[in-house]
Every structure is written in structure tokens, then in C-alpha cells.
Design a protein around this motif. Structure first.
Motif, short mmCIF file in Angstrom:
data_model
loop_
_atom_site.label_atom_id
_atom_site.label_comp_id
_atom_site.label_asym_id
_atom_site.label_seq_id
_atom_site.Cartn_x
_atom_site.Cartn_y
_atom_site.Cartn_z
N THR A 36 6.21 -10.71 5.15
CA THR A 36 5.36 -11.61 4.75
C THR A 36 4.26 -11.87 5.76
OG1 THR A 36 6.96 -12.69 3.34
CG2 THR A 36 5.10 -13.95 3.98
N SER A 37 4.85 -12.09 7.05
CA SER A 37 4.20 -12.26 8.41
C SER A 37 3.14 -11.14 8.41
CB SER A 37 4.76 -12.05 9.57
OG SER A 37 4.71 -13.25 10.48
N THR A 38 3.36 -9.80 8.40
CA THR A 38 2.64 -8.79 8.36
C THR A 38 1.56 -8.65 7.32
OG1 THR A 38 4.56 -7.52 9.18
CG2 THR A 38 2.63 -6.34 8.56
N LEU A 39 1.94 -9.07 6.17
CA LEU A 39 0.92 -9.15 5.17
C LEU A 39 -0.37 -10.05 5.42
CD1 LEU A 39 -0.16 -8.36 2.25
CD2 LEU A 39 1.38 -9.93 1.29
N ARG A 40 0.17 -11.50 5.83
CA ARG A 40 -0.58 -12.49 6.16
C ARG A 40 -1.55 -12.16 7.19
NH1 ARG A 40 0.38 -17.18 3.83
NH2 ARG A 40 2.35 -17.88 2.79
N ARG A 41 -0.97 -11.36 8.24
CA ARG A 41 -1.67 -10.96 9.52
C ARG A 41 -2.92 -10.05 8.82
NH1 ARG A 41 1.90 -8.51 12.17
NH2 ARG A 41 2.84 -10.50 12.53
N GLU A 42 -2.57 -9.01 8.04
CA GLU A 42 -3.52 -8.14 7.40
C GLU A 42 -4.48 -8.59 6.64
OE1 GLU A 42 -3.00 -3.63 5.87
OE2 GLU A 42 -1.13 -4.46 6.67
N CYS A 43 -4.12 -9.89 5.92
CA CYS A 43 -5.01 -10.58 5.10
C CYS A 43 -5.87 -11.04 5.86
CB CYS A 43 -4.49 -11.16 4.07
SG CYS A 43 -3.57 -10.77 2.57
N ASN A 89 -13.20 -5.76 -3.47
CA ASN A 89 -12.15 -4.62 -3.61
C ASN A 89 -11.35 -4.75 -2.19
OD1 ASN A 89 -13.82 -3.64 -1.49
ND2 ASN A 89 -14.12 -1.67 -2.09
N ALA A 90 -11.49 -5.70 -1.49
CA ALA A 90 -10.79 -5.69 -0.12
C ALA A 90 -9.00 -6.01 -0.52
CB ALA A 90 -11.24 -6.79 0.61
N PRO A 91 -8.89 -7.11 -1.51
CA PRO A 91 -7.46 -7.31 -1.96
C PRO A 91 -6.90 -6.27 -2.60
CG PRO A 91 -8.83 -9.07 -2.46
CD PRO A 91 -9.63 -8.03 -1.88
N ALA A 92 -7.65 -5.28 -3.63
CA ALA A 92 -7.22 -4.34 -4.28
C ALA A 92 -6.87 -3.16 -3.26
CB ALA A 92 -8.33 -3.96 -5.33
N LYS A 93 -7.42 -2.93 -2.25
CA LYS A 93 -7.29 -1.78 -1.46
C LYS A 93 -6.04 -2.30 -0.53
CE LYS A 93 -11.84 0.22 -0.96
NZ LYS A 93 -12.87 0.73 0.16
N LEU A 94 -5.96 -3.39 -0.13
CA LEU A 94 -4.63 -4.12 0.43
C LEU A 94 -3.34 -3.68 -0.47
CD1 LEU A 94 -3.81 -5.09 3.09
CD2 LEU A 94 -3.95 -7.31 2.14
N LYS A 97 -2.55 -0.21 -0.89
CA LYS A 97 -2.00 0.25 0.32
C LYS A 97 -0.50 0.27 0.27
CE LYS A 97 -2.13 -0.47 5.30
NZ LYS A 97 -2.61 -1.11 6.51
N TYR A 98 0.06 -0.89 -0.13
CA TYR A 98 1.63 -1.20 -0.30
C TYR A 98 2.17 -0.71 -1.55
CZ TYR A 98 0.95 -3.51 4.02
OH TYR A 98 0.66 -3.89 5.37
N LYS A 99 1.37 0.26 -2.22
CA LYS A 99 1.98 0.49 -3.87
C LYS A 99 3.17 1.11 -3.79
CE LYS A 99 -0.71 3.95 -5.24
NZ LYS A 99 -1.76 4.62 -6.11
N ALA A 100 3.57 1.93 -2.92
CA ALA A 100 4.86 2.38 -3.02
C ALA A 100 6.07 1.33 -2.97
CB ALA A 100 4.98 3.47 -1.66
N ASP A 101 5.66 0.37 -2.13
CA ASP A 101 6.55 -0.53 -2.27
C ASP A 101 6.79 -1.54 -3.19
OD1 ASP A 101 7.43 0.33 0.18
OD2 ASP A 101 6.24 -1.17 1.34
N LYS A 102 5.52 -1.40 -4.04
CA LYS A 102 5.35 -2.71 -5.01
C LYS A 102 5.12 -3.91 -4.81
CE LYS A 102 5.82 0.20 -8.84
NZ LYS A 102 4.69 0.92 -9.54
N ILE A 103 4.91 -3.99 -3.49
CA ILE A 103 4.93 -5.56 -3.10
C ILE A 103 3.64 -5.54 -2.15
CG2 ILE A 103 5.98 -7.44 -1.59
CD1 ILE A 103 8.47 -6.03 -2.37
#
Length: 172
Positions: A36-43, A89-94, A97-103
Motif C-alpha cells: 500500500t505504501s509503494t502504491l501510494r508513493r507511485e500514485c 490514462n495515468a491511473p489506468a496505466k498504473l 502495471k499491476y495487472k498480474a497481481d490484480k491489485i
């Protein structure tokens, strides 16, 4: 939670919905703290605001606005996080990017005044070009004819110079 607190949260969600041109509804419930921390940082790096909300409060925020968001109501099940962005398209690309994890799992989106519901719509959203990408393509297309004219003039000048040089040498 007190009623006053809920109304403040609803108001804050409504302000964000009006402030951003696009938003995505996702599910990040199964992420651990580190992810979650990683996702927030990337966002944050991509100017995407990530906000975890209660579905009922989001539903009330939708109802408080003039625009009709009824198409998104079926997506308000389970855990919901909103990704706000001014780049379509920025959130869609993000998410892709994590499509394999489905999260984060894509639920729905409101992008460029259109509703996109369900996982199949994500592919279309990834392919939407951002304003910056479109401007870059237009500039490239506009530069192409000018480059061709300049190139032709430069090559024509050397050809003309070569012909004149040959004629001047021939006369001697």
C-alpha cells in the motif's frame, strides 16, 4: 463515527470529485502495508490522489453533486479506493502495471465525462491518449512538412552549386 464527521468526509469527497476531471474506483483491500505504501508513493509521483472511502459515504457524495453518477452505483460493493487524476490514462496505466497481481483491482471509472464499468474497459482506458501525448503528436505532424521543405531546399542548393561548379570548370 459522528454525523458531523461523516458530513465533513462526504463534503471532502465531493470537493475532490469536482476538482479532478477523472477518477477511478478500485479495490486495494488485499494489499499489505508495504505494498500500500509503494502504491501510494507511485500514485504521488504520477500526480494521482489515492483515497480509501466507505461506499455509503461515496454514494452520498455522488448524490450531493449535480451530475448523475448512477451508473457507478453497482461498483460500490466491497472495499473501494478512489484514484483522482487530471491525466485521463495515468491511473489506468498504473492499474495495468499491476495487472498480474490484480491489485489494485479496477471496478469503474469516470473519464472525460464518460463512464467505464468493469475489467474489460481498462484496456480502452490504457489506450486513451493524454493531452500531452496528443499535443506532442500534433507538433510532430506539423514539423514534418517543414522539415521536408528545408531538406529539399538544402539539397537543391547543393545540387545547384554542383551544377554551377561543373559549368564553370567546363568553360575553362
Amino acid at each position: 463515527m459522528k454525523k458531523e464527521d461523516k458530513s465533513k468526509i462526504i463534503e471532502q469527497i465531493a470537493v475532490n470529485l469536482q476538482s479532478y476531471e477523472n477518477f477511478y474506483l478500485t479495490d486495494i483491500a488485499t494489499l499489505n502495508a508495504a505494498k500500500t505504501s509503494t502504491l501510494r508513493r507511485e500514485c504521488s509521483n504520477q500526480d494521482i490522489k489515492l483515497l480509501v472511502v466507505k461506499n455509503t459515504l461515496l454514494h452520498k457524495a455522488f448524490e450531493s453533486l449535480e451530475k448523475n453518477y448512477e451508473e457507478l452505483y453497482p461498483a460500490l460493493k466491497g472495499n473501494t479506493a478512489i484514484m483522482f487524476s487530471n491525466v485521463a490514462n495515468a491511473p489506468a496505466k498504473l492499474i495495468d502495471k499491476y495487472k498480474a497481481d490484480k491489485i489494485p483491482a479496477f471496478k469503474a471509472a469516470y473519464v472525460q465525462e464518460s463512464f467505464f464499468i468493469g475489467e474489460p474497459a481498462l484496456k480502452d482506458l490504457v489506450n486513451i491518449k493524454s493531452k500531452t501525448e496528443l499535443i506532442g503528436e500534433v507538433i510532430m505532424l506539423l514539423q514534418s512538412p517543414a522539415k521536408n521543405v528545408i531538406s529539399a531546399l538544402q539539397s537543391g542548393g547543393s545540387i545547384l552549386h554542383g551544377v554551377l561548379k561543373t559549368l564553370s570548370e567546363k568553360e575553362n
